[in-house]
Structure formats: structure tokens, C-alpha cells
Design a protein around this motif. Structure first.
Motif, PDB file in Angstrom:
ATOM      1  N   GLY A 207      66.038  95.904  84.649  1.00  9.90           N
ATOM      2  CA  GLY A 207      66.803  94.701  84.366  1.00  9.90           C
ATOM      3  C   GLY A 207      67.307  94.693  82.934  1.00  9.90           C
ATOM      4  N   GLY A 208      68.166  93.729  82.626  1.00 14.67           N
ATOM      5  CA  GLY A 208      68.691  93.621  81.282  1.00 14.67           C
ATOM      6  C   GLY A 208      69.898  92.725  81.212  1.00 14.67           C
ATOM      7  N   LEU A 209      70.581  92.821  80.076  1.00 12.43           N
ATOM      8  CA  LEU A 209      71.786  92.030  79.837  1.00 12.43           C
ATOM      9  C   LEU A 209      73.008  92.925  79.985  1.00 12.43           C
ATOM     10  CD1 LEU A 209      73.253  89.471  78.777  1.00 12.43           C
ATOM     11  CD2 LEU A 209      72.816  90.344  76.463  1.00 12.43           C
ATOM     12  N   VAL A 210      73.977  92.476  80.757  1.00 14.05           N
ATOM     13  CA  VAL A 210      75.189  93.266  80.987  1.00 14.05           C
ATOM     14  C   VAL A 210      76.380  92.319  81.049  1.00 14.05           C
ATOM     15  CG1 VAL A 210      74.933  93.186  83.499  1.00 14.05           C
ATOM     16  CG2 VAL A 210      76.189  95.087  82.435  1.00 14.05           C
ATOM     17  N   GLN A 211      77.538  92.824  80.670  1.00 18.86           N
ATOM     18  CA  GLN A 211      78.749  92.014  80.760  1.00 18.86           C
ATOM     19  C   GLN A 211      79.267  91.992  82.192  1.00 18.86           C
ATOM     20  OE1 GLN A 211      81.512  93.607  77.843  1.00 18.86           O
ATOM     21  NE2 GLN A 211      80.873  92.064  76.361  1.00 18.86           N
ATOM     22  N   ALA A 212      79.980  90.952  82.506  1.00 18.74           N
ATOM     23  CA  ALA A 212      80.597  90.847  83.822  1.00 18.74           C
ATOM     24  C   ALA A 212      81.447  92.089  84.088  1.00 18.74           C
ATOM     25  CB  ALA A 212      81.445  89.594  83.909  1.00 18.74           C
ATOM     26  N   GLY A 213      81.342  92.585  85.301  1.00 18.38           N
ATOM     27  CA  GLY A 213      82.041  93.804  85.677  1.00 18.38           C
ATOM     28  C   GLY A 213      81.224  95.059  85.472  1.00 18.38           C
ATOM     29  N   GLY A 214      80.113  94.934  84.789  1.00 23.20           N
ATOM     30  CA  GLY A 214      79.271  96.077  84.511  1.00 23.20           C
ATOM     31  C   GLY A 214      78.334  96.414  85.653  1.00 23.20           C
ATOM     32  N   SER A 215      77.464  97.374  85.389  1.00 28.76           N
ATOM     33  CA  SER A 215      76.538  97.877  86.406  1.00 28.76           C
ATOM     34  C   SER A 215      75.119  97.961  85.862  1.00 28.76           C
ATOM     35  CB  SER A 215      76.967  99.270  86.869  1.00 28.76           C
ATOM     36  OG  SER A 215      78.245  99.253  87.454  1.00 28.76           O
ATOM     37  N   LEU A 216      74.179  97.836  86.760  1.00 30.10           N
ATOM     38  CA  LEU A 216      72.772  98.051  86.471  1.00 30.10           C
ATOM     39  C   LEU A 216      72.125  98.661  87.698  1.00 30.10           C
ATOM     40  CD1 LEU A 216      71.427  94.786  84.738  1.00 30.10           C
ATOM     41  CD2 LEU A 216      71.585  97.064  83.694  1.00 30.10           C
ATOM     42  N   THR A 217      71.077  99.431  87.469  1.00 37.54           N
ATOM     43  CA  THR A 217      70.275  99.940  88.573  1.00 37.54           C
ATOM     44  C   THR A 217      68.842  99.476  88.399  1.00 37.54           C
ATOM     45  OG1 THR A 217      71.657 101.905  88.836  1.00 37.54           O
ATOM     46  CG2 THR A 217      69.459 101.963  89.809  1.00 37.54           C
ATOM     47  N   LEU A 218      68.357  98.754  89.381  1.00 30.57           N
ATOM     48  CA  LEU A 218      66.967  98.318  89.387  1.00 30.57           C
ATOM     49  C   LEU A 218      66.138  99.327  90.169  1.00 30.57           C
ATOM     50  CD1 LEU A 218      67.357  94.511  90.154  1.00 30.57           C
ATOM     51  CD2 LEU A 218      67.465  95.692  87.957  1.00 30.57           C
ATOM     52  N   SER A 219      64.922  99.527  89.723  1.00 37.23           N
ATOM     53  CA  SER A 219      63.992 100.400  90.433  1.00 37.23           C
ATOM     54  C   SER A 219      62.689  99.669  90.678  1.00 37.23           C
ATOM     55  CB  SER A 219      63.721 101.666  89.624  1.00 37.23           C
ATOM     56  OG  SER A 219      64.884 102.454  89.512  1.00 37.23           O
ATOM     57  N   CYS A 220      62.025 100.054  91.737  1.00 35.55           N
ATOM     58  CA  CYS A 220      60.726  99.475  92.077  1.00 35.55           C
ATOM     59  C   CYS A 220      59.797 100.625  92.441  1.00 35.55           C
ATOM     60  CB  CYS A 220      60.872  98.510  93.237  1.00 35.55           C
ATOM     61  SG  CYS A 220      59.313  97.866  93.889  1.00 35.55           S
ATOM     62  N   ALA A 221      58.712 100.724  91.708  1.00 32.62           N
ATOM     63  CA  ALA A 221      57.705 101.745  91.980  1.00 32.62           C
ATOM     64  C   ALA A 221      56.558 101.109  92.741  1.00 32.62           C
ATOM     65  CB  ALA A 221      57.211 102.355  90.681  1.00 32.62           C
ATOM     66  N   ALA A 222      56.245 101.682  93.885  1.00 33.32           N
ATOM     67  CA  ALA A 222      55.198 101.140  94.744  1.00 33.32           C
ATOM     68  C   ALA A 222      53.959 102.030  94.702  1.00 33.32           C
ATOM     69  CB  ALA A 222      55.702 101.029  96.177  1.00 33.32           C
ATOM     70  N   SER A 223      52.810 101.398  94.756  1.00 27.19           N
ATOM     71  CA  SER A 223      51.563 102.153  94.791  1.00 27.19           C
ATOM     72  C   SER A 223      50.543 101.420  95.640  1.00 27.19           C
ATOM     73  CB  SER A 223      51.029 102.386  93.377  1.00 27.19           C
ATOM     74  OG  SER A 223      50.783 101.166  92.727  1.00 27.19           O
ATOM     75  N   ARG A 224      49.520 102.159  96.044  1.00 25.46           N
ATOM     76  CA  ARG A 224      48.415 101.621  96.850  1.00 25.46           C
ATOM     77  C   ARG A 224      48.884 101.164  98.219  1.00 25.46           C
ATOM     78  NH1 ARG A 224      45.292  98.240  92.028  1.00 25.46           N
ATOM     79  NH2 ARG A 224      45.182  99.966  90.560  1.00 25.46           N
ATOM     80  N   LEU A 225      49.833 101.890  98.750  1.00 23.82           N
ATOM     81  CA  LEU A 225      50.270 101.653 100.124  1.00 23.82           C
ATOM     82  C   LEU A 225      50.880 102.938 100.653  1.00 23.82           C
ATOM     83  CD1 LEU A 225      53.621  99.578 100.221  1.00 23.82           C
ATOM     84  CD2 LEU A 225      52.939 101.080  98.384  1.00 23.82           C
ATOM     85  N   THR A 226      50.928 103.052 101.966  1.00 20.17           N
ATOM     86  CA  THR A 226      51.613 104.183 102.580  1.00 20.17           C
ATOM     87  C   THR A 226      53.086 103.821 102.612  1.00 20.17           C
ATOM     88  OG1 THR A 226      49.644 104.656 103.899  1.00 20.17           O
ATOM     89  CG2 THR A 226      51.714 105.697 104.574  1.00 20.17           C
ATOM     90  N   PHE A 227      53.790 104.224 101.566  1.00 20.26           N
ATOM     91  CA  PHE A 227      55.131 103.717 101.310  1.00 20.26           C
ATOM     92  C   PHE A 227      56.054 103.932 102.504  1.00 20.26           C
ATOM     93  CE2 PHE A 227      58.299 102.108  98.587  1.00 20.26           C
ATOM     94  CZ  PHE A 227      59.450 102.879  98.699  1.00 20.26           C
ATOM     95  N   SER A 228      55.960 105.057 103.149  1.00 18.48           N
ATOM     96  CA  SER A 228      56.873 105.377 104.252  1.00 18.48           C
ATOM     97  C   SER A 228      56.632 104.519 105.486  1.00 18.48           C
ATOM     98  CB  SER A 228      56.772 106.855 104.612  1.00 18.48           C
ATOM     99  OG  SER A 228      55.457 107.172 104.985  1.00 18.48           O
TER     100      SER A 228
END
Length: 119
Positions: free
Chosen positions: A9-30
Motif C-alpha cells: 500500500g501507499g500514496l499514489v496520484q490518480a491514474g497511477g498504479s500499485l500492486t498489493l501482495s498478501c503472504a499467507a502462512s499456517r494454512l494449506t494455501f492451495s
């Protein structure tokens, strides 16, 4: 206990892009469908996007369709949300969520990451 940790997350100007990521643990992710939700100040949490346990059938809220793309890497236990053409109304805390495949409710949640889009 299942852990979901968002980043990107973060601050971005309108029209811009961001990529969020989520790291999962302690589960069978698939074995888990993954989703992204968001909550803007003074509003209820709303659905943004979801993807099945095997990475099929991505779904999107109408408000983000064509601008956001969800993906997952089952080898790395991560799910991402690529956000393009961001608008001020996309400003919110974004949450990663998990549900066992076939379940209705998402019952595991991350702590959220702030996305702020300036006009």
C-alpha cells in the motif's frame, strides 16, 4: 493460526498504479480461495476481488473491473492485486482474506494496508 500479511500500500496520484501482495502462512494455501476487500473511511467493508484455490474464475466488483487484476502463486503462498488507473475513490484500507475452497464466507483476514489516491 492462519496468518495473512498484506504489503504494497501507499500514496499514489490518480491514474497511477500499485500492486498489493498478501503472504499467507499456517494454512494449506492451495486449498483456499483468496479475496481482497476494502474499507473506506465511514463506509462498510466491500468486496473487491477474489480468485479460486486453483487460480481460476477471478471475480471483481463492478467498480474495479477492467482496472484491477488478481493473481496468485501457490508455490509462494501469495496473492496479489494489481491496481491500475487508480481513482481517489479507491482510497481505503485493503484487506486480504481466505476461505476454504467451497465455503461461502471468508473467515481469515489480514490486518490491512492503506491505499491513498490523491487527485
Amino acid at each position: 493460526q492462519v496468518q495473512l500479511v498484506e504489503s504494497g500500500g501507499g500514496l499514489v496520484q490518480a491514474g497511477g498504479s500499485l500492486t498489493l501482495s498478501c503472504a499467507a502462512s499456517r494454512l494449506t494455501f492451495s486449498s483456499y480461495d483468496m479475496g481482497w476487500f476494502r474499507q473506506a473511511p465511514g463506509k462498510e467493508r466491500e468486496f473487491v476481488s477474489a480468485i479460486t484455490s486453483i487460480g481460476a474464475n477471478p471475480s471483481y466488483a463492478d467498480s474495479v473491473k477492467g482496472r484491477f487484476t488478481i493473481s496468485r502463486d501457490n508455490a509462494k503462498n501469495t496473492v496479489s492485486l494489481q491496481m491500475n488507473s487508480l481513482r481517489p475513490e479507491d482510497t481505503a484500507i485493503y484487506f486480504c482474506a481466505a476461505r476454504f475452497r467451497g465455503s461461502v464466507k471468508f473467515n481469515y483476514w489480514g490486518q490491512g494496508t492503506q491505499v491513498t489516491v490523491s487527485s
